[in-house]
Design a protein around this motif. Structure first.
Motif, PDB file in Angstrom:
ATOM      1  N   ASP A  37       6.012  14.059 -10.371  1.00 35.10           N
ATOM      2  CA  ASP A  37       5.167  15.004 -10.239  1.00 35.10           C
ATOM      3  C   ASP A  37       4.132  14.732  -9.312  1.00 35.10           C
ATOM      4  OD1 ASP A  37       6.007  16.666 -12.768  1.00 35.10           O
ATOM      5  OD2 ASP A  37       5.280  15.008 -13.870  1.00 35.10           O
ATOM      6  N   VAL A  38       3.212  15.840  -8.676  1.00 37.12           N
ATOM      7  CA  VAL A  38       2.509  15.932  -7.529  1.00 37.12           C
ATOM      8  C   VAL A  38       1.284  16.343  -7.464  1.00 37.12           C
ATOM      9  CG1 VAL A  38       2.648  16.512  -5.094  1.00 37.12           C
ATOM     10  CG2 VAL A  38       4.657  15.871  -5.959  1.00 37.12           C
ATOM     11  N   LEU A  39       0.091  15.533  -7.258  1.00 33.60           N
ATOM     12  CA  LEU A  39      -1.200  16.226  -7.030  1.00 33.60           C
ATOM     13  C   LEU A  39      -1.126  16.761  -5.523  1.00 33.60           C
ATOM     14  CD1 LEU A  39      -2.899  13.299  -8.689  1.00 33.60           C
ATOM     15  CD2 LEU A  39      -2.923  15.642  -9.438  1.00 33.60           C
ATOM     16  N   VAL A  40      -1.309  17.877  -5.463  1.00 34.38           N
ATOM     17  CA  VAL A  40      -1.645  18.566  -4.255  1.00 34.38           C
ATOM     18  C   VAL A  40      -2.951  18.582  -3.725  1.00 34.38           C
ATOM     19  CG1 VAL A  40      -1.341  20.414  -2.767  1.00 34.38           C
ATOM     20  CG2 VAL A  40       0.569  20.123  -4.278  1.00 34.38           C
ATOM     21  N   VAL A  41      -3.382  17.701  -2.863  1.00 32.70           N
ATOM     22  CA  VAL A  41      -4.798  17.543  -2.283  1.00 32.70           C
ATOM     23  C   VAL A  41      -5.370  18.159  -1.311  1.00 32.70           C
ATOM     24  CG1 VAL A  41      -6.547  15.637  -2.164  1.00 32.70           C
ATOM     25  CG2 VAL A  41      -4.432  15.375  -3.421  1.00 32.70           C
ATOM     26  N   SER A  42      -6.590  18.806  -1.351  1.00 29.59           N
ATOM     27  CA  SER A  42      -7.133  19.550  -0.334  1.00 29.59           C
ATOM     28  C   SER A  42      -7.457  18.811   1.121  1.00 29.59           C
ATOM     29  CB  SER A  42      -8.373  20.275  -0.578  1.00 29.59           C
ATOM     30  OG  SER A  42      -9.256  19.145  -1.133  1.00 29.59           O
ATOM     31  N   SER A  43      -7.506  19.406   2.084  1.00 31.20           N
ATOM     32  CA  SER A  43      -7.775  18.412   3.485  1.00 31.20           C
ATOM     33  C   SER A  43      -8.876  17.764   3.474  1.00 31.20           C
ATOM     34  CB  SER A  43      -7.704  19.365   4.582  1.00 31.20           C
ATOM     35  OG  SER A  43      -8.738  20.444   4.341  1.00 31.20           O
ATOM     36  N   ASP A  44     -10.002  17.860   2.581  1.00 28.74           N
ATOM     37  CA  ASP A  44     -11.111  17.284   2.583  1.00 28.74           C
ATOM     38  C   ASP A  44     -10.993  15.985   1.507  1.00 28.74           C
ATOM     39  OD1 ASP A  44     -11.356  18.509   0.330  1.00 28.74           O
ATOM     40  OD2 ASP A  44     -13.218  19.635   0.773  1.00 28.74           O
ATOM     41  N   GLY A  45      -9.937  16.147   0.585  1.00 27.92           N
ATOM     42  CA  GLY A  45      -9.654  15.131  -0.264  1.00 27.92           C
ATOM     43  C   GLY A  45     -10.695  15.380  -1.639  1.00 27.92           C
ATOM     44  N   ASN A  46     -11.006  16.477  -1.688  1.00 28.79           N
ATOM     45  CA  ASN A  46     -12.066  16.562  -2.980  1.00 28.79           C
ATOM     46  C   ASN A  46     -11.415  17.391  -3.934  1.00 28.79           C
ATOM     47  OD1 ASN A  46     -14.085  14.894  -1.940  1.00 28.79           O
ATOM     48  ND2 ASN A  46     -14.938  16.584  -0.415  1.00 28.79           N
ATOM     49  N   LEU A  48      -7.865  19.592  -6.105  1.00 32.74           N
ATOM     50  CA  LEU A  48      -6.311  19.390  -6.684  1.00 32.74           C
ATOM     51  C   LEU A  48      -5.996  20.853  -6.665  1.00 32.74           C
ATOM     52  CD1 LEU A  48      -6.868  16.467  -9.109  1.00 32.74           C
ATOM     53  CD2 LEU A  48      -6.075  16.408  -6.606  1.00 32.74           C
ATOM     54  N   LEU A  49      -4.929  20.904  -6.437  1.00 31.47           N
ATOM     55  CA  LEU A  49      -4.084  22.313  -6.831  1.00 31.47           C
ATOM     56  C   LEU A  49      -3.290  22.144  -7.825  1.00 31.47           C
ATOM     57  CD1 LEU A  49      -3.588  25.280  -5.609  1.00 31.47           C
ATOM     58  CD2 LEU A  49      -1.294  24.347  -5.022  1.00 31.47           C
ATOM     59  N   LEU A  50      -3.655  22.852  -8.926  1.00 28.87           N
ATOM     60  CA  LEU A  50      -3.182  22.693 -10.345  1.00 28.87           C
ATOM     61  C   LEU A  50      -2.476  24.095 -10.587  1.00 28.87           C
ATOM     62  CD1 LEU A  50      -5.644  20.715 -12.257  1.00 28.87           C
ATOM     63  CD2 LEU A  50      -3.797  19.733 -11.098  1.00 28.87           C
ATOM     64  N   GLU A 144       7.370  31.007 -14.998  1.00 33.94           N
ATOM     65  CA  GLU A 144       6.537  29.762 -15.763  1.00 33.94           C
ATOM     66  C   GLU A 144       5.197  29.418 -15.636  1.00 33.94           C
ATOM     67  OE1 GLU A 144       9.059  26.046 -14.457  1.00 33.94           O
ATOM     68  OE2 GLU A 144      10.910  27.142 -14.355  1.00 33.94           O
ATOM     69  N   TYR A 145       4.497  30.121 -14.529  1.00 34.82           N
ATOM     70  CA  TYR A 145       3.166  29.927 -14.512  1.00 34.82           C
ATOM     71  C   TYR A 145       2.305  31.136 -14.356  1.00 34.82           C
ATOM     72  CZ  TYR A 145       4.560  25.253 -12.296  1.00 34.82           C
ATOM     73  OH  TYR A 145       4.830  23.984 -12.322  1.00 34.82           O
ATOM     74  N   HIS A 146       1.343  31.081 -15.066  1.00 29.86           N
ATOM     75  CA  HIS A 146       0.142  32.131 -14.878  1.00 29.86           C
ATOM     76  C   HIS A 146      -0.372  32.244 -13.479  1.00 29.86           C
ATOM     77  CE1 HIS A 146       0.066  32.942 -19.396  1.00 29.86           C
ATOM     78  NE2 HIS A 146       0.168  31.712 -19.578  1.00 29.86           N
ATOM     79  N   GLU A 147      -0.803  31.001 -12.921  1.00 29.51           N
ATOM     80  CA  GLU A 147      -1.585  31.105 -11.638  1.00 29.51           C
ATOM     81  C   GLU A 147      -1.782  29.657 -11.191  1.00 29.51           C
ATOM     82  OE1 GLU A 147      -5.790  31.697 -12.079  1.00 29.51           O
ATOM     83  OE2 GLU A 147      -5.557  31.259 -14.209  1.00 29.51           O
ATOM     84  N   SER A 148      -2.232  29.398 -10.012  1.00 31.67           N
ATOM     85  CA  SER A 148      -2.605  28.149  -9.430  1.00 31.67           C
ATOM     86  C   SER A 148      -3.832  28.384  -9.098  1.00 31.67           C
ATOM     87  CB  SER A 148      -1.575  27.838  -8.384  1.00 31.67           C
ATOM     88  OG  SER A 148      -1.704  28.924  -7.337  1.00 31.67           O
ATOM     89  N   LYS A 149      -4.722  27.319  -9.020  1.00 33.41           N
ATOM     90  CA  LYS A 149      -5.894  27.271  -8.565  1.00 33.41           C
ATOM     91  C   LYS A 149      -6.459  25.606  -7.964  1.00 33.41           C
ATOM     92  CE  LYS A 149     -10.469  27.811 -10.930  1.00 33.41           C
ATOM     93  NZ  LYS A 149     -11.271  28.182 -12.139  1.00 33.41           N
ATOM     94  N   TRP A 150      -7.451  25.708  -7.312  1.00 33.47           N
ATOM     95  CA  TRP A 150      -8.071  24.533  -6.902  1.00 33.47           C
ATOM     96  C   TRP A 150      -9.306  24.138  -7.592  1.00 33.47           C
ATOM     97  CZ3 TRP A 150      -5.962  21.713  -3.153  1.00 33.47           C
ATOM     98  CH2 TRP A 150      -4.819  22.190  -2.143  1.00 33.47           C
ATOM     99  N   TRP A 151      -9.078  22.845  -8.023  1.00 36.29           N
ATOM    100  CA  TRP A 151     -10.048  22.261  -8.855  1.00 36.29           C
ATOM    101  C   TRP A 151     -10.644  21.033  -8.209  1.00 36.29           C
ATOM    102  CZ3 TRP A 151     -11.453  24.402 -13.665  1.00 36.29           C
ATOM    103  CH2 TRP A 151     -10.731  25.094 -14.442  1.00 36.29           C
ATOM    104  N   ALA A 152     -12.068  20.983  -8.352  1.00 34.36           N
ATOM    105  CA  ALA A 152     -12.657  19.855  -8.021  1.00 34.36           C
ATOM    106  C   ALA A 152     -12.115  18.702  -8.481  1.00 34.36           C
ATOM    107  CB  ALA A 152     -14.365  19.996  -7.884  1.00 34.36           C
ATOM    108  N   MET A 153     -12.073  17.481  -8.077  1.00 34.96           N
ATOM    109  CA  MET A 153     -11.477  16.168  -8.880  1.00 34.96           C
ATOM    110  C   MET A 153     -12.650  15.882  -9.785  1.00 34.96           C
ATOM    111  SD  MET A 153      -9.866  14.010  -5.616  1.00 34.96           S
ATOM    112  CE  MET A 153      -9.781  12.564  -6.655  1.00 34.96           C
ATOM    113  N   ASP A 154     -13.884  16.078  -9.254  1.00 33.17           N
ATOM    114  CA  ASP A 154     -14.880  15.360 -10.277  1.00 33.17           C
ATOM    115  C   ASP A 154     -14.857  16.287 -11.358  1.00 33.17           C
ATOM    116  OD1 ASP A 154     -15.764  13.184  -8.883  1.00 33.17           O
ATOM    117  OD2 ASP A 154     -17.287  14.339  -7.687  1.00 33.17           O
ATOM    118  N   ASP A 155     -14.644  17.561 -11.529  1.00 35.14           N
ATOM    119  CA  ASP A 155     -14.483  18.474 -12.544  1.00 35.14           C
ATOM    120  C   ASP A 155     -13.503  18.288 -13.459  1.00 35.14           C
ATOM    121  OD1 ASP A 155     -16.826  19.668 -11.729  1.00 35.14           O
ATOM    122  OD2 ASP A 155     -15.693  21.423 -10.686  1.00 35.14           O
ATOM    123  N   VAL A 156     -12.122  17.840 -12.991  1.00 34.79           N
ATOM    124  CA  VAL A 156     -11.187  17.513 -13.717  1.00 34.79           C
ATOM    125  C   VAL A 156     -11.307  16.411 -14.625  1.00 34.79           C
ATOM    126  CG1 VAL A 156      -8.879  16.674 -13.861  1.00 34.79           C
ATOM    127  CG2 VAL A 156      -9.424  18.576 -11.943  1.00 34.79           C
TER     128      VAL A 156
END
Length: 250
Positions: A37-46, A48-50, A144-156
């Protein structure tokens, strides 16, 4: 640390075998399957695409990924899974291991669905460039998926009742990996065998790394939760859906 090396003993030729639903269900009853499995990370490192999944065993926000095949390195499987799920073909050199986890699920997609399934998953990262992030992420499979979304790591990390504890643990492990890389970079070119050569920034980064590792370390050998799909919350045994402790009955 932060790796899952593969050891191959003797010549090995993977066998590409397709299992019908019944045979695959029996295999799930008898075996623990490997996943990458993979954590897709934004360019600023803050961020995650889930992906918010529709299907069992995890019909909620989750990693991008899936099972591995016999003979795969975990990174080869991660690369293939990202290409399948997102249509993005990254070189293997862009994937890095974060952690390994054991997962047990009460339900699965295959019949009988209530037999559940068990996985051993290696979690990886792949960082997007600014250009890739600006170009946008292809839509995930609507079956298989409803949607994808970027989430702040600290929020997760902070929303312990909203995200699966394994996803939270992996995010903490990613922060520990980043802290280690910062420490490693700070020591480059320094004479680490001579304590007098240590600089304050190395001491600070070492402290940050140790703290991040402590935060990422699980305090339980087996973390048990139940997902309330109506409330979209993860409930620990002994808690109501609102997070309060249940009253013990005599």
């Amino acid at each position: 640390m932060f790796e899952t090396p593969q050891f191959v003993t003797g010549p090995f030729t993977p066998q590409r075998v397709f299992l019908a639903d019944r045979e695959y269900g029996l295999a799930l009853d008898a075996l623990v399957k490997g996943c990458s499995d993979v954590l897709v990370v934004s360019s600023d490192g803050n961020k995650l695409l889930l992906g918010k999944r529709k299907v069992q065993p995890q019909p909620d926000w989750w990693f991008i990924g899936g099972r591995s095949r016999p003979g795969d390195t975990t990174i080869a499987a991660a690369k293939r899974n990202v290409k399948r799920e997102l249509g993005l073909d990254f070189p293997e050199s862009r994937f890095e291991v974060v952690a390994n986890y054991s997962m047990v699920w009460s339900y699965r997609k295959q019949e009988p669905t209530t037999n559940g399934t068990a996985d051993l998953s290696t979690i990886h990262t792949v960082y997007l460039t600014k250009e890739e992030e600006t170009a946008g992420i292809p839509e995930l499979d609507a079956n298989e998926y409803h949607e994808s979304k970027w989430w702040a790591m600290d929020d997760v990390i902070s929303q312990t009742d909203r995200f699966h504890p394994c996803l939270i643990a992996a995010t903490k492990a990613l922060k520990a990996k980043v802290a280690f890389e910062m420490l490693e970079k700070a020591t480059e070119g320094k004479n680490c065998e001579d304590p007098s050569a240590a600089h304050s920034d190395i001491v600070e980064k070492a402290f940050n790394f140790v703290r991040a590792m402590k935060e990422a370390k699980s305090t339980e050998a087996s973390v048990k939760v139940v997902f309330d799909d109506k409330a979209e919350k993860y409930i620990r045994p002994g808690q109501d859906s609102d997070g309060s402790e249940e009253e013990k009955k005599c």
